[in-house]
Every structure is written in structure tokens, then in C-alpha cells.
Motif scaffolding. Structure first.
Motif, PDB file in Angstrom:
ATOM      1  N   PRO A   1       2.191  12.675  -1.114  1.00 54.59           N
ATOM      2  CA  PRO A   1       2.976  13.238  -0.012  1.00 54.59           C
ATOM      3  C   PRO A   1       3.485  12.164   0.950  1.00 54.59           C
ATOM      4  N   ARG A   2       4.547  12.498   1.669  1.00 54.92           N
ATOM      5  CA  ARG A   2       5.159  11.548   2.589  1.00 54.92           C
ATOM      6  C   ARG A   2       4.191  11.119   3.686  1.00 54.92           C
ATOM      7  N   TRP A   3       3.351  12.048   4.150  1.00 53.01           N
ATOM      8  CA  TRP A   3       2.408  11.681   5.207  1.00 53.01           C
ATOM      9  C   TRP A   3       1.399  10.645   4.706  1.00 53.01           C
ATOM     10  N   MET A   4       1.042  10.708   3.424  1.00 50.14           N
ATOM     11  CA  MET A   4       0.105   9.732   2.872  1.00 50.14           C
ATOM     12  C   MET A   4       0.792   8.374   2.699  1.00 50.14           C
ATOM     13  N   GLN A   5       2.066   8.379   2.355  1.00 49.59           N
ATOM     14  CA  GLN A   5       2.824   7.131   2.307  1.00 49.59           C
ATOM     15  C   GLN A   5       2.814   6.465   3.685  1.00 49.59           C
ATOM     16  N   LEU A   6       2.990   7.274   4.722  1.00 51.68           N
ATOM     17  CA  LEU A   6       2.968   6.743   6.087  1.00 51.68           C
ATOM     18  C   LEU A   6       1.607   6.152   6.425  1.00 51.68           C
ATOM     19  N   VAL A   7       0.539   6.838   6.004  1.00 50.52           N
ATOM     20  CA  VAL A   7      -0.805   6.312   6.248  1.00 50.52           C
ATOM     21  C   VAL A   7      -0.960   4.940   5.609  1.00 50.52           C
ATOM     22  N   GLY A   8      -0.448   4.780   4.388  1.00 49.74           N
ATOM     23  CA  GLY A   8      -0.498   3.474   3.745  1.00 49.74           C
ATOM     24  C   GLY A   8       0.227   2.418   4.560  1.00 49.74           C
ATOM     25  N   LEU A   9       1.322   2.808   5.177  1.00 53.45           N
ATOM     26  CA  LEU A   9       2.119   1.872   5.964  1.00 53.45           C
ATOM     27  C   LEU A   9       1.423   1.437   7.243  1.00 53.45           C
TER      28      LEU A   9
ATOM     29  N   SER B   1       0.835  -1.206   0.000  1.00 57.65           N
ATOM     30  CA  SER B   1       0.000   0.000   0.000  1.00 57.65           C
ATOM     31  C   SER B   1       0.864   1.248   0.000  1.00 57.65           C
ATOM     32  N   ALA B   2       1.852   1.281   0.897  1.00 55.34           N
ATOM     33  CA  ALA B   2       2.714   2.456   1.023  1.00 55.34           C
ATOM     34  C   ALA B   2       3.519   2.689  -0.251  1.00 55.34           C
ATOM     35  N   GLU B   3       4.055   1.627  -0.834  1.00 59.55           N
ATOM     36  CA  GLU B   3       4.872   1.765  -2.030  1.00 59.55           C
ATOM     37  C   GLU B   3       4.040   2.204  -3.234  1.00 59.55           C
ATOM     38  N   ALA B   4       2.794   1.753  -3.333  1.00 59.69           N
ATOM     39  CA  ALA B   4       1.932   2.214  -4.416  1.00 59.69           C
ATOM     40  C   ALA B   4       1.678   3.713  -4.300  1.00 59.69           C
ATOM     41  N   ILE B   5       1.465   4.169  -3.083  1.00 59.06           N
ATOM     42  CA  ILE B   5       1.271   5.606  -2.832  1.00 59.06           C
ATOM     43  C   ILE B   5       2.544   6.378  -3.157  1.00 59.06           C
ATOM     44  N   ARG B   6       3.674   5.830  -2.772  1.00 63.25           N
ATOM     45  CA  ARG B   6       4.973   6.462  -3.035  1.00 63.25           C
ATOM     46  C   ARG B   6       5.256   6.543  -4.532  1.00 63.25           C
ATOM     47  N   ARG B   7       4.986   5.469  -5.278  1.00 66.38           N
ATOM     48  CA  ARG B   7       5.232   5.459  -6.722  1.00 66.38           C
ATOM     49  C   ARG B   7       4.387   6.495  -7.456  1.00 66.38           C
ATOM     50  N   ASP B   8       3.199   6.773  -6.908  1.00 65.64           N
ATOM     51  CA  ASP B   8       2.335   7.777  -7.527  1.00 65.64           C
ATOM     52  C   ASP B   8       2.691   9.200  -7.108  1.00 65.64           C
TER      53      ASP B   8
END
Length: 323
Positions: A150-158, A140-147
Motif C-alpha cells: 500500500p501507498r502508506w507503507m511506501q511512505l513509511v519506508g521513505l 526501502s520505499a522503492e522495494a516496498i513499492r515494487r512488491d
């Protein structure tokens, strides 16, 4: 397990059953989303914010490969019958009292340690993937990161599924108060909730106040003032809201990502207040990364850990948080 007990071993049977139901619930929501995707109206309030731009990671994903809607519905109907019967105002008030009780043991763990602990919630029965809990969170986090979100949204995915730690820490009663679509209690159960007919067994349905259209609330009172059904979303929101610097949009993604009647089906909008539309957009932006990122692609935990440890340190001022 007593409410104050902390279990240190892996959860096998309860964990596997929980994850089987959780995945079946996701299957229903995936297929329902696909069926209504062309009709869904996307509300946009801040066109300059990049976190709510359309997801790209799943543009070529064949969503039809997931199990079919009818089979998934059959699998989860009994689960929702129990959830809808037992998620009452009385139970929800008691659950929050238990959470805030001074007598409850609140273990202190770093976020990464919490992720590793969730990884001991053993899934023995998921037909969609054989990957571990940590792999799902990283996907989830990596999909958000690839798109490029923001970093806070990557964290939310994690961290978005860490609320399932309530199986260890919060004395959960069963599957019905951990996973599943969420909804408010204290007002009439909306017909746009999944399997609305199963609310007939809920004693609040015929209550002279709780069973009315607005119940204990007022129109426009704000989504944040609704008592949401108790589960891993609400539990994690209560854990993180005062122990992180995750912005309001990220906390909304955590708290409401299972609130499908609201963010997918248009229910309960009569309670929205100023600012809630922005939160609704945020939850909708997160939803594809929760539903469609599951894959049998193996990610290297060792390679990704340094990046996400840095991300964790950025949004969690204290190394250890109370669960």
C-alpha cells in the motif's frame, strides 16, 4: 548542543560514528534473522491485508554477503553496554519532558526538506554502502513499492529513519539514545534482549519495582502503554502520530521496527492486548525492507521525487510539520 539549539550545518564526526554503529547494529540483526528464519513463527491475523504478505524484493539476495555475526557483535557490544546502562526510567521520563517542553524550539520543515536535511548527516565509514541517507530511504520505499504494498507503507519506508534528525533538533546525548535495539523500561529487562548481561550496570535492574517481572505495568496492558527506550523510533513516532494520516499499522512500523526482542525473539508478549497482534504482524512485514534493501544501486532522486512528493502530500495534510 543545548536541547533547544538547531544546527544547520552537516554533522560529520558524530554523524559518521552514529551511522557506523547503526549499520553494525543492523548487521547483527540481519545475521540473527538469517540464523533463525526457518524457526520463526509468522503470526497472521488478517489474511486479506496485502501489506503483510511476504517480501519478494529480496528473494534472490545473498544475505550471507553481509558481515558476519561475530564481528558485528564485537563492534556493537560496547555500544550496547552504554545503552543498557543509561536507558533508565528517569532518563526516559526526562527525555519525553524535554521533547514536550514549551521551551524547546521545534523547527518546521516539510517531509522532503527533512529528508534532505538528514542527507547532511554525513557517513564517512560505512563499509556496506557508500550511498547517502536519501538513497537508503528511497531504496526501502522503492522495494516496498515494487512488491505492490500500500501507498502508506511506501511512505513509511521513505520516512522511517527521519527520527535521526533528533541529532539536530532534540539534544541527543550520544549514539546510545538515538540508535540500537529498543526495549521497554520500568520492568525487568528480558533475557532475550541483545547482550542482556550488560544490563547489570543499569540502576533500574535492582529497583524494587522497575526490576520486577511486570514492574510498573500489568499483564495485557497493551504494547502501546510501555515506555520504550528513547531513540529515533520513539522520537519519530511522537513527531508523526498527530501530524499525519499514517494508519496505526504504519505508526507501529515506525515506533517498533527496532524492538527486536518483541517482533523477532518473542519477548514482552505478556504485555500484549487486543489488537497488538495485528501491529506485530505489521512490524514483521516491514522488517525485511529495513534490513535487506541496502544496495549500491543508485536511484535517481530527480526522477523519484515527484512520485514521493505526491505521496507525502497524501498523508501529511500540512505542508510543514513540527519536529
Amino acid at each position: 548542543m543545548a536541547p533547544s539549539a538547531v544546527y544547520d550545518g552537516p554533522i560529520h564526526h558524530n554523524g559518521a560514528a552514529l551511522e557506523a554503529i547503526s549499520d553494525a547494529v543492523d548487521d547483527v540483526n540481519v545475521l540473527k534473522a538469517r540464523a533463525t528464519e526457518k524457526r520463526r513463527i509468522e503470526l497472521r491475523q488478517d489474511s486479506s491485508a496485502d501489506f503483510d504478505a511476504d517480501s519478494q524484493f529480496d528473494a534472490t539476495k545473498d544475505r550471507s554477503t553481509f558481515r558476519q555475526y561475530e564481528a558485528a557483535c564485537d563492534r556493537v557490544k560496547n555500544f550496547y553496554a552504554e545503552q543498557h546502562a543509561k536507558q533508565t526510567v528517569a532518563y526516559n521520563l526526562a527525555a519525553r519532558q524535554r521533547f514536550h517542553s514549551a521551551a524547546r524550539v521545534r523547527p518546521e520543515l516539510s517531509v522532503w526538506d527533512a529528508i534532505e536535511k538528514l542527507n547532511t548527516l554525513v557517513d564517512e565509514s560505512d563499509p556496506d554502502t557508500e550511498l547517502s541517507q536519501i538513497q537508503h530511504l528511497l531504496q526501502s520505499a522503492e522495494a516496498i513499492r515494487r512488491d505492490g504494498k500500500p501507498r502508506w507503507m511506501q511512505l513509511v519506508g521513505l520516512v522511517h529513519d527521519l527520527g535521526k534528525l533528533m541529532l539536530f533538533f532534540d539534544g541527543a546525548q550520544g549514539q546510545w539514545d538515538v540508535v540500537g535495539d529498543s526495549f521497554p523500561v520500568g520492568c525487568r529487562f528480558d533475557e532475550r534482549c541483545i547482550f542482556p548481561e550488560t544490563f547489570v550496570a543499569n540502576p533500574d535492574r535492582g529497583h524494587p519495582v522497575f526490576g520486577t517481572e511486570f514492574g510498573i505495568y500489568a499483564p495485557g496492558c497493551g504494547i502501546g502503554n510501555l515506555i520504550m527506550s528513547w531513540g529515533h523510533d520513539e522520537y519519530l513516532y511522537l513527531v508523526l502520530r498527530d501530524q499525519s494520516t499514517i494508519p496505526a499499522e504504519g505508526l507501529a512500523m515506525i515506533r517498533y521496527h527496532s524492538f527486536y526482542p518483541w517482533h523477532h525473539d518473542g519477548a514482552y508478549h505478556e504485555f500484549m492486548a487486543e489488537g497488538d497482534e495485528k501491529l506485530l504482524n505489521a512490524v514483521r512485514a516491514f522488517n525485511p525492507y529495513d534490513l535487506y534493501s541496502k544496495s549500491n544501486e543508485m536511484l535517481s532522486v530527480e526522477e523519484l521525487e515527484p512520485y514521493y512528493m505526491e505521496l507525502i502530500d497524501e498523508f501529511f495534510p500540512q505542508r510543514k510539520i513540527k519536529w
